[in-house]
Design a protein around this motif. Structure first.
Motif, PDB file in Angstrom:
ATOM      1  N   ALA A   1     -12.451  -6.672 -11.532  1.00  0.00           N
ATOM      2  CA  ALA A   1     -13.074  -7.135 -10.203  1.00  0.00           C
ATOM      3  C   ALA A   1     -13.305  -6.048  -9.431  1.00  0.00           C
ATOM      4  O   ALA A   1     -13.279  -5.635  -9.073  1.00  0.00           O
ATOM      5  CB  ALA A   1     -11.636  -8.103  -9.517  1.00  0.00           C
ATOM      6  N   LEU A   2     -14.799  -6.501  -8.352  1.00  0.00           N
ATOM      7  CA  LEU A   2     -15.588  -6.034  -7.447  1.00  0.00           C
ATOM      8  C   LEU A   2     -14.875  -6.619  -6.016  1.00  0.00           C
ATOM      9  O   LEU A   2     -15.009  -8.035  -6.319  1.00  0.00           O
ATOM     10  CB  LEU A   2     -16.765  -5.866  -8.124  1.00  0.00           C
ATOM     11  CG  LEU A   2     -17.211  -4.993  -9.745  1.00  0.00           C
ATOM     12  CD1 LEU A   2     -18.805  -4.770 -10.076  1.00  0.00           C
ATOM     13  CD2 LEU A   2     -16.181  -3.029  -9.554  1.00  0.00           C
ATOM     14  N   ALA A   3     -14.633  -5.461  -5.185  1.00  0.00           N
ATOM     15  CA  ALA A   3     -14.803  -6.201  -3.840  1.00  0.00           C
ATOM     16  C   ALA A   3     -15.060  -5.386  -3.440  1.00  0.00           C
ATOM     17  O   ALA A   3     -14.838  -3.985  -3.312  1.00  0.00           O
ATOM     18  CB  ALA A   3     -13.594  -7.047  -3.729  1.00  0.00           C
ATOM     19  N   PRO A   4     -16.030  -5.887  -1.792  1.00  0.00           N
ATOM     20  CA  PRO A   4     -16.787  -4.449  -0.829  1.00  0.00           C
ATOM     21  C   PRO A   4     -15.633  -3.509  -0.314  1.00  0.00           C
ATOM     22  O   PRO A   4     -14.486  -4.288   0.179  1.00  0.00           O
ATOM     23  CB  PRO A   4     -16.524  -5.357   0.259  1.00  0.00           C
ATOM     24  CG  PRO A   4     -17.629  -7.054  -0.250  1.00  0.00           C
ATOM     25  CD  PRO A   4     -16.457  -7.215  -1.584  1.00  0.00           C
ATOM     26  N   PRO A   5     -15.605  -2.303  -0.170  1.00  0.00           N
ATOM     27  CA  PRO A   5     -15.155  -1.536   0.383  1.00  0.00           C
ATOM     28  C   PRO A   5     -14.190  -2.398   1.852  1.00  0.00           C
ATOM     29  O   PRO A   5     -15.206  -3.220   2.358  1.00  0.00           O
ATOM     30  CB  PRO A   5     -15.426  -0.273   0.208  1.00  0.00           C
ATOM     31  CG  PRO A   5     -16.596  -0.438  -0.316  1.00  0.00           C
ATOM     32  CD  PRO A   5     -17.372  -1.825  -0.343  1.00  0.00           C
ATOM     33  N   GLY A   6     -12.776  -2.129   2.020  1.00  0.00           N
ATOM     34  CA  GLY A   6     -12.889  -2.876   3.207  1.00  0.00           C
ATOM     35  C   GLY A   6     -12.906  -4.304   3.369  1.00  0.00           C
ATOM     36  O   GLY A   6     -11.906  -4.821   4.363  1.00  0.00           O
ATOM     37  N   SER A   7     -12.728  -5.065   2.551  1.00  0.00           N
ATOM     38  CA  SER A   7     -12.641  -6.133   2.480  1.00  0.00           C
ATOM     39  C   SER A   7     -11.425  -7.372   2.034  1.00  0.00           C
ATOM     40  O   SER A   7     -11.651  -8.073   3.061  1.00  0.00           O
ATOM     41  CB  SER A   7     -13.880  -6.967   1.411  1.00  0.00           C
ATOM     42  OG  SER A   7     -12.972  -6.939  -0.041  1.00  0.00           O
ATOM     43  N   GLY A   8     -10.774  -6.760   1.971  1.00  0.00           N
ATOM     44  CA  GLY A   8      -8.939  -6.904   1.930  1.00  0.00           C
ATOM     45  C   GLY A   8      -9.025  -8.114   0.238  1.00  0.00           C
ATOM     46  O   GLY A   8      -8.078  -8.852  -0.215  1.00  0.00           O
ATOM     47  N   ARG A   9     -10.230  -7.913  -0.072  1.00  0.00           N
ATOM     48  CA  ARG A   9      -9.929  -8.589  -1.415  1.00  0.00           C
ATOM     49  C   ARG A   9      -9.538  -8.027  -2.867  1.00  0.00           C
ATOM     50  O   ARG A   9      -9.972  -7.301  -2.743  1.00  0.00           O
ATOM     51  CB  ARG A   9     -11.701  -8.936  -1.633  1.00  0.00           C
ATOM     52  CG  ARG A   9     -12.324 -10.459  -0.916  1.00  0.00           C
ATOM     53  CD  ARG A   9     -13.873 -11.100  -1.434  1.00  0.00           C
ATOM     54  NE  ARG A   9     -14.088 -10.865  -0.414  1.00  0.00           N
ATOM     55  CZ  ARG A   9     -15.296 -11.311  -0.201  1.00  0.00           C
ATOM     56  NH1 ARG A   9     -16.604 -11.186  -1.156  1.00  0.00           N
ATOM     57  NH2 ARG A   9     -15.954 -11.216   1.014  1.00  0.00           N
ATOM     58  N   PRO A  10      -9.139  -8.234  -3.690  1.00  0.00           N
ATOM     59  CA  PRO A  10      -8.834  -8.149  -4.638  1.00  0.00           C
ATOM     60  C   PRO A  10     -10.290  -6.994  -5.675  1.00  0.00           C
ATOM     61  O   PRO A  10     -10.868  -7.919  -5.530  1.00  0.00           O
ATOM     62  CB  PRO A  10      -8.025  -8.861  -5.841  1.00  0.00           C
ATOM     63  CG  PRO A  10      -8.203 -10.919  -4.969  1.00  0.00           C
ATOM     64  CD  PRO A  10      -8.647  -9.741  -4.192  1.00  0.00           C
ATOM     65  N   GLY A  11      -9.395  -6.478  -5.819  1.00  0.00           N
ATOM     66  CA  GLY A  11     -11.005  -5.709  -7.133  1.00  0.00           C
ATOM     67  C   GLY A  11     -10.857  -3.632  -6.245  1.00  0.00           C
ATOM     68  O   GLY A  11     -10.704  -3.513  -4.892  1.00  0.00           O
ATOM     69  N   THR A  12     -11.892  -3.279  -7.410  1.00  0.00           N
ATOM     70  CA  THR A  12     -12.321  -1.748  -6.893  1.00  0.00           C
ATOM     71  C   THR A  12     -13.271  -1.426  -6.925  1.00  0.00           C
ATOM     72  O   THR A  12     -14.222  -3.217  -6.223  1.00  0.00           O
ATOM     73  CB  THR A  12     -11.870  -1.326  -8.161  1.00  0.00           C
ATOM     74  OG1 THR A  12     -11.575  -0.153  -7.573  1.00  0.00           O
ATOM     75  CG2 THR A  12     -12.555  -1.092  -9.068  1.00  0.00           C
ATOM     76  N   ASN A  13     -14.262  -0.969  -6.168  1.00  0.00           N
ATOM     77  CA  ASN A  13     -15.649  -1.470  -6.647  1.00  0.00           C
ATOM     78  C   ASN A  13     -15.915   0.161  -6.331  1.00  0.00           C
ATOM     79  O   ASN A  13     -15.340   0.998  -6.838  1.00  0.00           O
ATOM     80  CB  ASN A  13     -15.916  -0.539  -4.127  1.00  0.00           C
ATOM     81  CG  ASN A  13     -15.241   0.851  -3.998  1.00  0.00           C
ATOM     82  OD1 ASN A  13     -15.550   1.531  -4.275  1.00  0.00           O
ATOM     83  ND2 ASN A  13     -13.856   0.087  -3.018  1.00  0.00           N
ATOM     84  N   PRO A  14     -17.860   0.250  -6.342  1.00  0.00           N
ATOM     85  CA  PRO A  14     -18.664   1.453  -7.424  1.00  0.00           C
ATOM     86  C   PRO A  14     -17.937   2.912  -6.516  1.00  0.00           C
ATOM     87  O   PRO A  14     -17.667   4.068  -7.615  1.00  0.00           O
ATOM     88  CB  PRO A  14     -20.218   1.583  -7.389  1.00  0.00           C
ATOM     89  CG  PRO A  14     -19.603  -0.498  -6.545  1.00  0.00           C
ATOM     90  CD  PRO A  14     -18.866  -0.564  -6.216  1.00  0.00           C
ATOM     91  N   GLU A  15     -17.621   2.983  -5.545  1.00  0.00           N
ATOM     92  CA  GLU A  15     -17.309   4.220  -4.903  1.00  0.00           C
ATOM     93  C   GLU A  15     -15.799   4.737  -5.282  1.00  0.00           C
ATOM     94  O   GLU A  15     -15.640   5.931  -5.842  1.00  0.00           O
ATOM     95  CB  GLU A  15     -17.136   4.190  -3.305  1.00  0.00           C
ATOM     96  CG  GLU A  15     -18.655   4.384  -2.675  1.00  0.00           C
ATOM     97  CD  GLU A  15     -19.414   2.648  -2.770  1.00  0.00           C
ATOM     98  OE1 GLU A  15     -20.513   2.578  -3.406  1.00  0.00           O
ATOM     99  OE2 GLU A  15     -17.931   2.295  -2.940  1.00  0.00           O
ATOM    100  N   GLN A  16     -15.165   3.752  -5.671  1.00  0.00           N
ATOM    101  CA  GLN A  16     -13.825   4.200  -6.061  1.00  0.00           C
ATOM    102  C   GLN A  16     -13.823   4.505  -8.048  1.00  0.00           C
ATOM    103  O   GLN A  16     -13.821   5.457  -7.973  1.00  0.00           O
ATOM    104  CB  GLN A  16     -12.529   3.148  -6.048  1.00  0.00           C
ATOM    105  CG  GLN A  16     -11.885   3.173  -4.888  1.00  0.00           C
ATOM    106  CD  GLN A  16     -11.872   2.017  -4.877  1.00  0.00           C
ATOM    107  OE1 GLN A  16     -11.587   1.079  -4.739  1.00  0.00           O
ATOM    108  NE2 GLN A  16     -10.235   1.709  -3.791  1.00  0.00           N
ATOM    109  N   LEU A  17     -14.488   3.750  -8.208  1.00  0.00           N
ATOM    110  CA  LEU A  17     -15.420   4.391  -9.809  1.00  0.00           C
ATOM    111  C   LEU A  17     -16.247   5.199 -10.136  1.00  0.00           C
ATOM    112  O   LEU A  17     -15.280   6.285 -10.897  1.00  0.00           O
ATOM    113  CB  LEU A  17     -15.547   2.739 -10.492  1.00  0.00           C
ATOM    114  CG  LEU A  17     -15.501   1.514 -10.494  1.00  0.00           C
ATOM    115  CD1 LEU A  17     -15.817   0.177 -10.584  1.00  0.00           C
ATOM    116  CD2 LEU A  17     -14.566   1.543 -11.844  1.00  0.00           C
ATOM    117  N   PHE A  18     -16.812   5.808  -9.430  1.00  0.00           N
ATOM    118  CA  PHE A  18     -17.432   6.817  -9.115  1.00  0.00           C
ATOM    119  C   PHE A  18     -16.465   8.343  -8.794  1.00  0.00           C
ATOM    120  O   PHE A  18     -16.469   9.407  -9.475  1.00  0.00           O
ATOM    121  CB  PHE A  18     -18.735   7.012  -8.362  1.00  0.00           C
ATOM    122  CG  PHE A  18     -19.710   8.247  -8.519  1.00  0.00           C
ATOM    123  CD1 PHE A  18     -19.979   8.321  -9.785  1.00  0.00           C
ATOM    124  CD2 PHE A  18     -19.625   8.696  -7.493  1.00  0.00           C
ATOM    125  CE1 PHE A  18     -20.549   9.710  -9.377  1.00  0.00           C
ATOM    126  CE2 PHE A  18     -20.917  10.246  -6.815  1.00  0.00           C
ATOM    127  CZ  PHE A  18     -21.082  10.670  -8.017  1.00  0.00           C
TER     128      PHE A  18
END
Length: 138
Positions: free
Chosen positions: A33-50
């Motif tokens: 699952a993807l979630a914007p950084p700092g959103s508090g939603r479950p999921g990772t983001n492109p920066e963490q994957l990179f």
């Protein structure tokens, strides 16, 4: 730009919903699952994957360098990668830090491995001259 002489592997993903969506690899090994950084939603983001991809690739490149230089990589070698998303003017930009830990290696040997890995790692090559990168020996 240099074209590949031979393709060794192609990673394939399907992403829907952008930063608020979902990404899955064609083989099912990556399913996030993807979630914007700092959103508090479950999921990772492109920066963490990179950060995860680059640090894994960089450690592999250090392993190749170690074999070349006949140096043993410490079993507890690690890389803490930090990818910053920020603004330059009115546009988004990335910058990166790789904090490399090679406990027990003399500093000059550790630095030689880092320098060779940064020269050969495909992620380092892809970012060279495009974003600010700091590679630090911890």
């Amino acid at each position: 730009m240099t074209a590949l002489d031979k393709i060794l592997y192609t990673g394939k993903t399907h992403t829907v919903g952008g930063r608020e969506g979902h990404a899955r690899s064609d083989d099912g090994q990556l399913d996030v699952a993807l979630a914007p950084p700092g959103s508090g939603r479950p999921g990772t983001n492109p920066e963490q994957l990179f950060a995860a991809g680059w640090s894994a690739c960089f450690e592999g490149a250090m392993g190749l360098a170690a074999r070349k230089f006949r140096i043993a990589i410490p079993a507890d070698a690690a890389i803490d990668a930090e990818i910053d998303l920020g603004l330059v003017g009115d546009g988004y930009q990335l910058q990166a830090r790789l904090n490399v830990s090679l406990p027990g290696l003399p500093r000059e040997q550790a630095q030689a491995l880092i320098d060779e890995a940064h020269r050969t790692c495909p992620y380092s090559k892809a970012t060279r001259g495009n974003i600010d990168v700091q590679i630090l020996l911890a």
